[in-house]
Enzyme design. Sequence first.
Site, short mmCIF file in Angstrom:
data_model
loop_
_atom_site.label_atom_id
_atom_site.label_comp_id
_atom_site.label_asym_id
_atom_site.label_seq_id
_atom_site.Cartn_x
_atom_site.Cartn_y
_atom_site.Cartn_z
N GLU A 94 45.21 24.39 -65.68
CA GLU A 94 45.59 22.84 -66.02
C GLU A 94 46.06 22.07 -64.76
O GLU A 94 47.02 22.63 -63.80
CB GLU A 94 46.55 22.92 -67.20
N LYS A 166 42.53 17.64 -74.73
CA LYS A 166 43.63 18.32 -75.32
C LYS A 166 44.25 17.80 -76.55
O LYS A 166 44.50 16.52 -76.77
CB LYS A 166 44.54 18.53 -74.28
N CYS A 207 46.30 24.69 -72.56
CA CYS A 207 47.72 24.77 -72.18
C CYS A 207 48.65 24.91 -73.96
O CYS A 207 48.72 26.03 -74.59
CB CYS A 207 48.53 23.91 -71.47
#
Length: 332
Positions: A94, A166, A207
């Site tokens: 990321e 995300k 993440c």
Amino acid sequence: MPICSNWLHLTPNKFYAHTPLIGFTHRHVITPTRSRCFARAVTSESVMAAASNSVRVAAAQMTSVNDLAVNFATCSSLVKEAVSAGAKLLCLPEAFSYVGARDGDSVKIAEPLDGPIMQRYCSLARESSIWLSLGGFQEKGSDDEHLHNTHVVIDDIGNIRSTYRKIHLFDVDVPGGRVYKESSFTEAGKDIVAVDSPIGRLGLTVCYDLRFPEIYQQLRFQHDAQVLLVPSAFTKVTGEAHWEILLRARAIETQCYVIAATQAGMNNDKRESYGDSLIIDPWGTVVGRLPDRLSTGIAVADIDLSLIDSVRAKMPIAKQRKPIEFWKSASL
């Protein structure tokens, strides 16, 4: 064949990290060079023949800064190392291309996917003939105040094969640390994404998604994922507490490989990331790892697609799991 345990043997100049795969054991030769650390798998011809259904992958670890050119140079070097190791896919973490020093910096440099930043990485993939997983690119949002935290998969001829924005944003008061409010400058995604590749069917996440098992259940059971990608920039506090156990749990409960590339060390005077790039097999065994959590380098392992089939056949949880309707009625 039994699974042997991981071990490290230290010599004056090299670490030998023996990491297991069911069916055979291969050796990573890890040679530190200044601040860099490179894990290269070394196998004999007989082992390669036995692993004819396997594909080599690499998970990067790096310390991105607020300089696009410096980060691209680091990524280019990591690509060269992955190609030299025989990897068909390199996963970058990321914020691989940029970590802002101040609030708002990332929004200022955000670009659309057809902008010059991403096109440089497309060219890098094409020139190196390798697939790239670019986790957490600052894609320009719907207005000047927001971006998308976008996971981009590029094939070995430089085409963008898939993108995932995300879904779970990091709005957290880290114990003993700072308060993060990712939603203040990031627009959350809405779509679950999987894509076919030479490495298998890839499930894309980023993440903080790691803490929400539902998305991984969807990727496995609704989208047929075989390999889950988790590019991350975990904080030092949360990484020390939860990183490995969460990754291994996702691998075990979905019976998928997990590849987790990480940011590592001090990105700036306000941001310290937890470095521990890992590759985990469907049985939850760590099969690739960088031994130095602060180094820049790659961890390498072989994805054995027949192992996925074997684990799933012997423990058929896809057939045994209950549909959502069952749980709705059971809770009445």
